[in-house]
Design a protein around this motif. Structure first.
Motif, mmCIF file in Angstrom:
data_model
loop_
_atom_site.group_PDB
_atom_site.id
_atom_site.type_symbol
_atom_site.label_atom_id
_atom_site.label_comp_id
_atom_site.label_asym_id
_atom_site.label_seq_id
_atom_site.Cartn_x
_atom_site.Cartn_y
_atom_site.Cartn_z
ATOM 1 N N GLU A 63 -37.009 33.483 -30.512
ATOM 2 C CA GLU A 63 -38.202 33.430 -31.058
ATOM 3 C C GLU A 63 -38.078 33.597 -32.695
ATOM 4 O O GLU A 63 -39.105 33.255 -33.434
ATOM 5 N N SER B 167 -34.590 27.650 -37.140
ATOM 6 C CA SER B 167 -35.023 26.362 -36.656
ATOM 7 C C SER B 167 -35.770 26.051 -35.428
ATOM 8 O O SER B 167 -35.628 24.914 -34.759
ATOM 9 N N GLU C 81 -38.642 25.478 -34.766
ATOM 10 C CA GLU C 81 -39.732 24.318 -34.729
ATOM 11 C C GLU C 81 -38.797 23.074 -34.608
ATOM 12 O O GLU C 81 -39.398 22.002 -33.963
ATOM 13 N N LYS D 22 -38.596 22.784 -31.061
ATOM 14 C CA LYS D 22 -39.762 22.418 -30.127
ATOM 15 C C LYS D 22 -39.861 20.685 -30.290
ATOM 16 O O LYS D 22 -40.633 20.258 -29.639
ATOM 17 N N GLU D 23 -39.386 20.230 -31.444
ATOM 18 C CA GLU D 23 -39.626 18.663 -31.471
ATOM 19 C C GLU D 23 -38.607 17.703 -30.950
ATOM 20 O O GLU D 23 -38.727 16.672 -30.897
#
Length: 401
Positions: A389, A393, A395, A398-399
């Motif tokens: 959490e 990095s 994000e 998540k991509e």
């Protein structure tokens, strides 16, 4: 002629691996293998171990240690011989019979490792008039074992039953057809669809070989593995597996199946004929491990509970995972640098998890593969989730496509 160009090439390749973040450093442990380990890199830190194959938490079990210690005192240290000369001890036969009874097979033959088992089985059983059909994501030991064999080789897409059927239609004229698959694919935690594989095999008169290394002991009824999970024990003619994961975590592998197959392997499997017999103490500990696994419903329940906690928590954070329900929990990172960054972040948060990148997995499919064991606590799993959490990095994770 100078040998220096050869060593220059190796030095260059090593520097390239480091530059591309593909170089693998070996971590030195200063404690037994367990859910938390002490490492010997100077800081003497204790880390939550999220990358061991110790699925049932038996690697440091007092029962296994006691069994091994007793065997050392009664059976000696090593056999100093291959099996067919003077290397067969009564405990080897006892373990082979126990594995057969546990898996519901006719006979079993021990090897130094499952890698050796897979290296020996294909060449001994098949020749140039035969065909092997192998899953595209099979373990390296299956791939290398097939390379040693003169049989024609076909490949099908991972766990793709339609593509397997396509390959089977190309086997006209073969003397023997063998389908080889992992029971669980180690990089993703995907369970092979053995029910459909065996149905196709019956239709095409093909043998089925399953490497069940990442399943035996904790998958299926009483931990008897993926054939038992799907109820196809009588349709899988050859099972290979290891004692080096859930069943104690030391070393040793086996081939288990039809009696004729095992008897022929004793005559012709080169890793068996030319390798020392297993240390008796390993056999004694493995016997204890099988007993614990067979009656280990509580261990398997704990493993399933902690696996579900980790997987559901990571999914809530938007992280893409491989597999489904299996305690192999790969966090898919795509590029090697992101996997290396995540593993480094884990280490800063007292968690041990290793990045996997090319050549272990294809380029662009790097990951940090975590593995849950039955001895992990809820607090340890939650610490892993907290670390993800706060990953800088997150994000980018998540991509990942």
């Amino acid at each position: 002629m100078s040998l220096e160009p050869f060593f220059n090439r190796l030095r260059s390749d090593l520097e390239g691996a480091k530059r591309d973040r593909l170089y693998k450093n070996e971590l030195i442990l200063r404690s037994p293998q367990q859910s938390q380990v002490s490492v010997g890199d100077g800081d003497k830190s204790t880390l939550i171990n999220m990358c061991s194959n110790n699925y049932l938490g038996l690697a440091n079990s007092p029962e296994l240690v006691a069994a091994a210690r007793h065997s050392l005192l009664t059976d000696g240290f090593g056999m100093a011989s291959v099996r067919f000369i003077c290397g067969s001890h009564a405990i080897h036969k006892e373990l082979e019979e126990r594995i057969s009874q546990f898996l519901g097979t006719e006979d079993t033959i021990l090897f130094s490792s499952c890698f050796d088992a897979n290296a020996g089985v294909f060449e001994a059983l098949l020749g140039e008039d035969d065909i092997i059909i192998s899953d595209a994501l099979n373990h390296a030991s299956i791939i290398d074992g097939i390379r040693l064999c003169k049989a024609r080789r076909l490949r099908y897409l991972n766990n793709d039953i339609e593509d397997l059927e396509r390959a089977l239609k190309e086997t006209s004229g073969a003397r023997t057809i063998l389908i080889a698959t992992d029971g669980v694919f180690s990089m993703d935690g995907i369970v092979a669809d053995l029910e459909k594989i065996c149905r196709l095999a019956e239709r095409h008169n093909a043998l089925v070989l399953v490497d069940d290394s990442h399943a035996v002991g904790f998958i299926g009824p009483s931990g008897r593995g993926t054939p038992a999970l799907f109820g196809v024990q009588d349709k899988v003619q050859i099972v290979t597996g290891t004692l080096g994961k859930a069943l104690g975590g030391a070393s040793g592998g086996y081939v288990s199946g039809r009696r004729e197959i095992v008897e022929w392997l004793r005559q012709r499997a080169r890793p068996y004929l030319f390798s020392n017999a297993l240390m008796p103490a390993i056999c004694a500990a493995a016997l204890a491990a099988i007993d614990l696994a067979e009656g280990g419903d509580q261990l398997r329940e704990s493993l399933a509970r902690q696996t579900a906690r980790l997987r559901s928590g990571l999914s809530r954070l938007g992280v893409k995972l491989g597999g489904n329900a299996h305690p192999i929990v790969p966090v898919l990172c795509g590029e090697a640098h992101l996997a290396t960054e995540l593993a480094g972040h884990f280490r800063e948060n007292q968690i041990l998890a290793v990045p996997f990148s090319f050549p272990v997995v294809p380029k662009g499919q790097a990951r940090v593969r975590m593995q849950v064991c039955a001895s992990h606590s809820e607090a340890e799993i939650d610490q892993v989730l907290t670390a993800v959490e706060c990953f800088p990095s997150l994000e980018a994770l998540k991509e990942v496509a």
